[in-house]
Design a protein around this motif. Structure first.
Motif, PDB file in Angstrom:
ATOM      1  N   PRO A 113       0.826  -1.213   0.000  1.00  0.00           N
ATOM      2  CA  PRO A 113       0.000   0.000   0.000  1.00  0.00           C
ATOM      3  C   PRO A 113       0.860   1.262   0.000  1.00  0.00           C
ATOM      4  O   PRO A 113       2.076   1.214   0.193  1.00  0.00           O
ATOM      5  CB  PRO A 113      -0.770  -0.118   1.312  1.00  0.00           C
ATOM      6  N   GLU A 114       0.202   2.395  -0.177  1.00  0.00           N
ATOM      7  CA  GLU A 114       0.853   3.686   0.055  1.00  0.00           C
ATOM      8  C   GLU A 114       0.853   3.936   1.559  1.00  0.00           C
ATOM      9  O   GLU A 114      -0.186   3.825   2.203  1.00  0.00           O
ATOM     10  CB  GLU A 114       0.090   4.806  -0.656  1.00  0.00           C
ATOM     11  N   ARG A 404     -15.853   1.014  -0.335  1.00  0.00           N
ATOM     12  CA  ARG A 404     -14.629   1.120   0.471  1.00  0.00           C
ATOM     13  C   ARG A 404     -14.825   0.440   1.829  1.00  0.00           C
ATOM     14  O   ARG A 404     -15.921   0.467   2.389  1.00  0.00           O
ATOM     15  CB  ARG A 404     -14.251   2.595   0.692  1.00  0.00           C
ATOM     16  N   SER A 428      -8.583  -4.056  -2.899  1.00  0.00           N
ATOM     17  CA  SER A 428      -7.174  -3.668  -2.924  1.00  0.00           C
ATOM     18  C   SER A 428      -6.833  -2.875  -1.668  1.00  0.00           C
ATOM     19  O   SER A 428      -7.662  -2.093  -1.174  1.00  0.00           O
ATOM     20  CB  SER A 428      -6.868  -2.821  -4.167  1.00  0.00           C
ATOM     21  N   CYS A 429      -5.646  -3.096  -1.150  1.00  0.00           N
ATOM     22  CA  CYS A 429      -5.167  -2.358   0.019  1.00  0.00           C
ATOM     23  C   CYS A 429      -4.458  -1.108  -0.484  1.00  0.00           C
ATOM     24  O   CYS A 429      -3.337  -1.176  -0.995  1.00  0.00           O
ATOM     25  CB  CYS A 429      -4.220  -3.240   0.834  1.00  0.00           C
ATOM     26  N   ASP A 430      -5.107   0.046  -0.363  1.00  0.00           N
ATOM     27  CA  ASP A 430      -4.623   1.268  -0.998  1.00  0.00           C
ATOM     28  C   ASP A 430      -3.708   2.105  -0.115  1.00  0.00           C
ATOM     29  O   ASP A 430      -2.642   2.526  -0.551  1.00  0.00           O
ATOM     30  CB  ASP A 430      -5.813   2.130  -1.445  1.00  0.00           C
ATOM     31  N   LYS A 431      -4.166   2.375   1.125  1.00  0.00           N
ATOM     32  CA  LYS A 431      -3.415   3.291   1.985  1.00  0.00           C
ATOM     33  C   LYS A 431      -3.387   2.773   3.414  1.00  0.00           C
ATOM     34  O   LYS A 431      -4.362   2.202   3.891  1.00  0.00           O
ATOM     35  CB  LYS A 431      -4.029   4.695   1.958  1.00  0.00           C
ATOM     36  N   SER A 451     -10.252  -0.646  -1.148  1.00  0.00           N
ATOM     37  CA  SER A 451     -11.203  -0.241  -2.183  1.00  0.00           C
ATOM     38  C   SER A 451     -11.612  -1.433  -3.040  1.00  0.00           C
ATOM     39  O   SER A 451     -10.787  -2.315  -3.331  1.00  0.00           O
ATOM     40  CB  SER A 451     -10.594   0.829  -3.090  1.00  0.00           C
ATOM     41  N   GLU A 453     -12.172  -3.584  -6.075  1.00  0.00           N
ATOM     42  CA  GLU A 453     -11.515  -3.614  -7.379  1.00  0.00           C
ATOM     43  C   GLU A 453     -12.561  -3.614  -8.488  1.00  0.00           C
ATOM     44  O   GLU A 453     -13.571  -4.333  -8.414  1.00  0.00           O
ATOM     45  CB  GLU A 453     -10.618  -4.853  -7.480  1.00  0.00           C
TER      46      GLU A 453
END
Length: 454
Positions: A113-114, A404, A428-431, A451, A453
Motif C-alpha cells: 500500500p501507500e 470502500r 485492494s489495500c490502498d493506503k 477499495s 476492485e
C-alpha cells in the motif's frame, strides 16, 4: 545450541527492535534478544536463556551508546510490564512503530500500500483515560501497582507517568482505606481475599471520573460503605462508584455482575464533538485526543456523502460511527457487548442523531443477517479487537460489496492478515497510516483504506 550457553558474555551490536520492544543483534548468525536496548547500541551481553534457534540476553555494559538512547524518567520502567520505550527518544519510537506496521503489511500480508506519514502523539505522558491497578498483599498490607513483565507479581507503584495524577491520588486514598479497615487483598495462589483490582476511567474532556472496585463477592460490599463519602469529599470529579464481582480464577479483570454505590454506573465525555456515555464494560479509546485525529482520518479515507449507508462493525459505544453519522444518510452499528450497545443508543439520542440503528450481536453473524436482509452499505468501518476479524465477518463484508472498507486496528499483524484475505475477496489495500495512541509502550494503531476492485 553449541555456540552459546547461559552466562556467556559476548559482544553484540543491536540492529533492530522486535514487536515486543526487545533489541535484537546477531552473534555467529544467531539472533539474541536484549530488553532495554536501542538500535546502534554496542554492548557486552550476558546470555540468560538459550533456546533452540535464538537466545535472550542482558546488557552488562555499553561499548557504544546509541544516539537515540536516553535515561528512563520512570524508576520502575525496567520492572513494570507497561512501558518498553522509555530509554529512547520519542522520534525513534515513532520510527520503530511505523516500521512495525510496514513490516507486517509487507511480510504477513504480502501487500504494497501507500504509507501515509506516521502520526506521533503530542502528549506522550498523562494521556490515558483508563487504568486497571491489580491489588495484592505484601507483608500483611494491601499494595497496588502494575504487573511485572510476563508475571502476576505486583510492582508497588501508583505514580505512573502514563496516567493522570488524580488517578494516583484516588488509588492511594482507596488503599489507605483498605488497610485501615483490614480489608483483605485478593491472593491468586490461595484464591482468597476480597479486593482484586481498582479500575478507573476519566473523561479526557469532561473530567468526570468512574471508580470501580473489582471484588470476589458483592455480598461483602458493606465494608466499603464509608469509602464513597471519603472519596467524594476529596475528589469532586467522581461521578459514579461501583463494585464489579469477579469470583473466578481467571486473568479476565471484570466479571458480569455490578452494584452501584454512587451514581448510575457511567460517566460522560465529549469525543469528535459528540457527548458520549461510558460504562465499565464499554470500549472507549484510552487516548481520547489522539483517537479523535485517528477517527478524522478514517472519515477522510471513507469519502462519505449524504446519500450513503455506513456500517460500523465492532462499534463499541458508537463513537466512530456517530462521529460520521451527520455525513451519511444511514448508520448501522454492530457490537457484541450489550452495555456498549445501550451506551451507543443513549449517545445517539443525546446528540440528536436519528439516522442510526444499533444491533447487539457477533459481528460475523450480524453481517450475514444484514446481507440477507438486503443491506448494501456504501462504506464499512471495522474496528476489531486485537485478534482481528473472523472469517465470517470478512466474507460478508465483501459480499455486501461496499465501495470502500476502512479498517482501524490496534494490532498491525492481524490487520495485515485480514487485509490480505479481503484482497482475495476483491479489495485492494490502498493506503495505510500509523497512529501512536500508546506512547512509550509497544502498542500502535493503524488505519487502512481498502477499495473494491473494478
Amino acid at each position: 545450541m553449541e555456540d552459546l550457553k547461559k552466562n556467556d558474555i559476548i559482544p553484540l551490536e543491536i540492529t533492530d527492535i522486535t514487536n515486543e520492544g526487545n533489541g535484537v543483534g546477531r552473534y555467529n548468525g544467531i539472533a539474541v534478544f536484549v530488553p532495554s536496548t536501542a538500535v546502534g547500541d554496542v554492548i557486552e551481553c550476558r546470555i540468560v536463556k538459550v533456546k533452540s534457534s535464538f537466545c535472550y540476553g542482558r546488557a552488562e555494559s555499553y561499548t557504544v551508546r546509541s544516539d537515540t538512547r536516553i535515561e528512563s524518567d520512570c524508576p520502575v520502567s525496567k520492572l513494570c510490564g507497561g512501558c518498553s520505550f522509555r530509554h529512547i527518544i520519542y522520534e525513534e519510537e515513532c520510527r520503530i512503530k511505523d516500521n512495525f506496521i510496514r513490516e507486517s503489511f509487507e511480510r504477513i500480508g504480502k501487500l504494497s500500500p501507500e504509507y501515509l506519514p506516521f502520526s506521533g502523539c503530542k502528549d506522550i505522558d498523562l494521556y490515558r483515560n483508563k487504568a486497571q491497578y491489580p491489588v495484592a498483599e505484601t507483608e500483611g498490607k494491601a499494595v497496588c501497582g502494575f504487573y511485572a513483565k510476563r508475571s502476576h507479581r505486583v510492582v508497588e507503584f501508583t505514580r505512573c507517568r502514563l496516567q493522570p495524577k488524580i488517578f494516583s491520588d484516588i488509588v492511594d486514598k482507596i488503599i489507605s482505606y483498605v488497610n485501615t479497615r483490614h480489608i483483605p487483598a485478593y491472593d491468586e495462589v490461595r484464591l482468597s481475599g476480597l479486593l482484586r483490582h481498582i479500575y478507573l476511567r476519566r473523561g479526557a474532556n469532561s473530567g468526570e471520573i468512574m471508580v470501580c472496585l473489582v471484588v470476589t463477592s458483592i455480598k461483602k460490599a458493606g465494608v466499603f460503605d464509608d469509602l464513597v463519602p471519603a472519596l467524594l469529599d476529596s475528589f469532586s470529579d467522581i461521578k459514579t462508584v461501583l463494585l464489579n464481582e469477579n469470583p473466578r480464577n481467571t486473568n479476565v479483570i471484570l466479571g458480569e455482575k455490578m452494584k452501584y454505590l454512587y451514581g448510575d454506573g457511567s460517566i460522560k465525555d465529549t469525543m469528535c464533538g459528540n457527548t458520549v456515555s461510558i460504562s465499565p464494560l464499554s470500549f472507549y479509546q484510552v487516548n481520547t485526543h489522539q483517537a479523535e485525529l485517528l477517527y478524522a482520518m478514517a472519515a477522510e479515507l471513507a469519502g462519505l456523502s449524504e446519500n450513503m449507508t455506513l456500517l460500523d462493525l465492532y462499534c463499541g459505544t458508537g463513537t466512530i460511527g456517530l462521529s460520521m453519522a451527520r455525513q451519511v444518510k444511514k448508520l448501522i452499528g454492530v457490537e457484541i457487548i450489550q452495555p456498549a450497545i445501550d451506551n451507543a443508543v443513549v449517545n445517539a439520542k443525546a446528540n440528536g442523531i436519528e439516522n442510526a440503528e444499533f444491533i447487539c450481536g457477533d459481528a460475523g453473524k450480524i453481517a450475514k443477517l444484514l446481507y440477507e436482509r438486503g443491506e448494501r452499505p456504501d462504506v464499512i468501518i471495522a474496528d476489531p479487537a486485537r485478534r482481528g476479524c473472523d472469517g465470517e465477518s470478512l466474507e460478508y463484508m465483501a459480499k455486501m460489496s461496499p465501495d470502500r472498507i476502512v479498517m482501524i486496528s490496534c494490532n498491525h499483524t492481524t490487520a495485515a492478515r485480514d487485509c490480505a484475505i479481503l484482497g482475495e475477496l476483491g479489495y485492494s489495500c490502498d493506503k495505510v497510516m500509523g497512529f501512536d495512541l500508546f506512547p512509550r509502550t509497544t502498542h500502535v494503531e493503524c488505519v487502512v483504506l481498502m477499495s473494491k476492485e473494478k
